[in-house]
Design a protein around this motif. Structure first.
Motif, PDB file in Angstrom:
ATOM      1  N   ARG A  64       0.494  -1.541   0.199  1.00 23.81           N
ATOM      2  CA  ARG A  64      -0.266   0.205   0.319  1.00 23.81           C
ATOM      3  C   ARG A  64       1.170   1.026  -0.213  1.00 23.81           C
ATOM      4  O   ARG A  64       0.370   2.482  -0.260  1.00 23.81           O
ATOM      5  CB  ARG A  64      -0.999   0.072   1.214  1.00 23.81           C
ATOM      6  N   LEU A  65       2.728   1.637   0.240  1.00 26.52           N
ATOM      7  CA  LEU A  65       2.722   2.507   0.297  1.00 26.52           C
ATOM      8  C   LEU A  65       4.213   2.381  -1.005  1.00 26.52           C
ATOM      9  O   LEU A  65       4.522   2.186  -1.620  1.00 26.52           O
ATOM     10  CB  LEU A  65       3.650   2.091   1.603  1.00 26.52           C
ATOM     11  N   ASN A  66       4.072   3.424  -0.951  1.00 28.58           N
ATOM     12  CA  ASN A  66       4.987   4.820  -2.269  1.00 28.58           C
ATOM     13  C   ASN A  66       6.274   4.761  -1.751  1.00 28.58           C
ATOM     14  O   ASN A  66       5.969   5.373  -0.414  1.00 28.58           O
ATOM     15  CB  ASN A  66       4.673   4.732  -2.790  1.00 28.58           C
ATOM     16  N   ILE A  67       7.482   4.095  -1.313  1.00 25.29           N
ATOM     17  CA  ILE A  67       8.557   4.317  -0.797  1.00 25.29           C
ATOM     18  C   ILE A  67       9.279   4.346  -1.800  1.00 25.29           C
ATOM     19  O   ILE A  67       9.969   4.659  -2.859  1.00 25.29           O
ATOM     20  CB  ILE A  67       9.570   3.227  -0.476  1.00 25.29           C
ATOM     21  N   VAL A  68      10.309   6.131  -1.768  1.00 30.35           N
ATOM     22  CA  VAL A  68      10.612   6.950  -2.513  1.00 30.35           C
ATOM     23  C   VAL A  68      12.301   7.604  -1.739  1.00 30.35           C
ATOM     24  O   VAL A  68      12.314   8.473  -0.589  1.00 30.35           O
ATOM     25  CB  VAL A  68      10.187   8.595  -2.814  1.00 30.35           C
ATOM     26  N   PRO A  69      13.389   6.895  -1.453  1.00 34.64           N
ATOM     27  CA  PRO A  69      14.751   7.078  -1.490  1.00 34.64           C
ATOM     28  C   PRO A  69      15.452   8.189  -1.806  1.00 34.64           C
ATOM     29  O   PRO A  69      15.042   8.290  -3.292  1.00 34.64           O
ATOM     30  CB  PRO A  69      15.370   6.185  -0.951  1.00 34.64           C
ATOM     31  N   PHE A  70      16.050   9.397  -1.074  1.00 35.42           N
ATOM     32  CA  PHE A  70      16.498  10.698  -1.747  1.00 35.42           C
ATOM     33  C   PHE A  70      17.732  10.122  -1.447  1.00 35.42           C
ATOM     34  O   PHE A  70      17.874  10.729   0.565  1.00 35.42           O
ATOM     35  CB  PHE A  70      15.780  11.467  -2.342  1.00 35.42           C
TER      36      PHE A  70
END
Length: 396
Positions: free
Chosen positions: A97-103
């Motif tokens: 259910r989650l979008n995971i966006v590292p940066f």
């Protein structure tokens, strides 16, 4: 621990060979994930490891899973905590259910406001819908950050509020650097982090256990994050009067015993005080340097941590969180605890974390580290904190 739409696994390694420690940790978390491929690896490490080798060990078995994290003054898991020179905590996280966006963004000291704008721009790029929830984890260099400037940059770009949690990277209190991780990169003077958004529930707790040792005084001259004068006197002289010139010369001792408490009324928060760590002195102007900016006219007082109060408020924070989560036994927890709330305060690193664990469900999956400063919101506004514990619980 498995939720309906989210699965996480944590491993804590004491292996001193850095490459082997990375391999051990990723091998164990993948085994616990039982065939479910992670969407993110979160890594916290003490400063003694050869960090490029550590990450190479992880990457040798992780099948290109994105990685994010930093060094700390110690690590925290559901098994406990320690400040050993060679210890790591690794979490694997998978979710439907989650979008995971590292940066990651570098050059924190030179232009923290610009870094904040870049972080906010990355959030905006995702075009998050009104029905979705969003949360940003930040892990920043604890020696070069001006957190207020980062927040200003974010506010310039973001169309609305987004909660920011996390902590600043630490070391072993020796002169040197702190390090931030993003995939195969190991950097200093940087901010890395993770944006989570989608259909999920989260709760945030933040508390300190400090008591005042002096009356409120007024900041009469400030320059950025340097307090030059308090009540018309050099701020450094005021500090020396309260804690002694010898302690002021040992900035590590000052960091872990005393702080400035900024007046913070009307928010229902921890004695109406925001803790502000003294991270350096400016002899040339008789000033003291903080990790945030406090404006002229603000009221401050010297404060010091109280052992019993720290534990009392940690217990209350954890109990409140478990009462608010729908399924606290299936939640994944993150704990960002000030480095001054470990062995410097209690004589060992365990007491505060053990108190927290006693109020969570048995076998709860948790990861965190001992920080040089903490990020957490209060009443829909983001603040930078010192000498606090920040607990985040996520369920999906």
């Amino acid at each position: 621990m498995t939720g309906v739409f989210m699965k996480s696994a944590v491993h804590h390694s004491y292996e001193t060979d850095s490459f082997l420690a990375g391999q051990e940790a990723v091998r164990e978390v993948l085994k616990k994930m039982a065939g479910c491929k992670p969407d993110l690896l979160l890594l916290f490490s003490s400063i003694g490891h050869d960090l490029p080798k550590l990450i190479s060990g992880i990457e040798s078995l992780s099948e290109s899973v994105p990685l994010c994290g930093c060094t700390g003054a110690g690590i925290i898991t559901g098994d406990g905590s320690d400040e050993a020179t060679h210890s790591i905590a690794l979490m694997a996280l998978s979710t439907k259910r989650l979008n995971i966006v590292p940066f990651m963004y570098t050059g924190l000291a030179d232009n923290p406001e610009k870094i904040g704008m870049k972080i906010a721009g990355r959030v905006c790029d995702e075009k998050i819908q009104n029905h979705e929830r969003a949360l940003v984890f930040l892990f920043a260099d604890g020696l070069t950050i001006n957190a207020d400037a980062v927040y200003r940059g974010m506010l310039e770009v973001l169309p609305g509020h987004i909660d920011v949690v996390g902590g600043t990277a630490g070391n072993d209190f020796q002169p040197g650097k702190t390090y931030q991780f993003y995939n195969g990169r190991v950097m200093s003077d940087s901010v890395c982090g993770v944006l989570l958004y989608g259909d999920f529930n989260y709760r945030i707790g933040v508390t300190h256990g400090s008591k005042p040792v002096g009356l409120f005084r007024t900041i009469t001259r400030a320059r950025g994050n340097v307090i030059c004068e308090i009540d018309g006197q050099p701020a450094l002289n005021i500090l020396k009067e309260f804690i002694g010139a010898e302690r002021v010369q040992d900035i590590g001792q000052t960091l872990n015993l005393f702080e400035l408490g900024e007046e913070f009324p009307g928010q229902g928060y921890s004695g109406n005080i925001l803790n502000r760590a003294i991270i350096g002195v400016e002899e040339s102007v008789g000033g003291i340097r903080l990790a945030v900016e406090i404006p002229e006219g603000a009221k401050v007082r010297i404060t010091r941590r109280d052992l019993d109060l720290v534990l009392k408020r940690t217990r209350e924070m954890a109990e409140a969180m478990t009462s608010l989560l729908r399924e606290p036994g299936n939640a994944t927890y993150f704990y960002f605890n000030c480095s001054g709330r470990g062995s410097y305060l209690f004589g060992d690193p365990e007491q505060d974390v053990d108190t927290l664990k006693q109020s969570l469900a048995p076998d709860s999956n948790m990861i965190g580290f001992f920080t040089f400063g903490e990020f957490a919101p209060i009443n829909k506004r983001n603040y930078f904190h010192n000498y606090t514990g920040v607990l985040v619980g996520i369920e999906a």
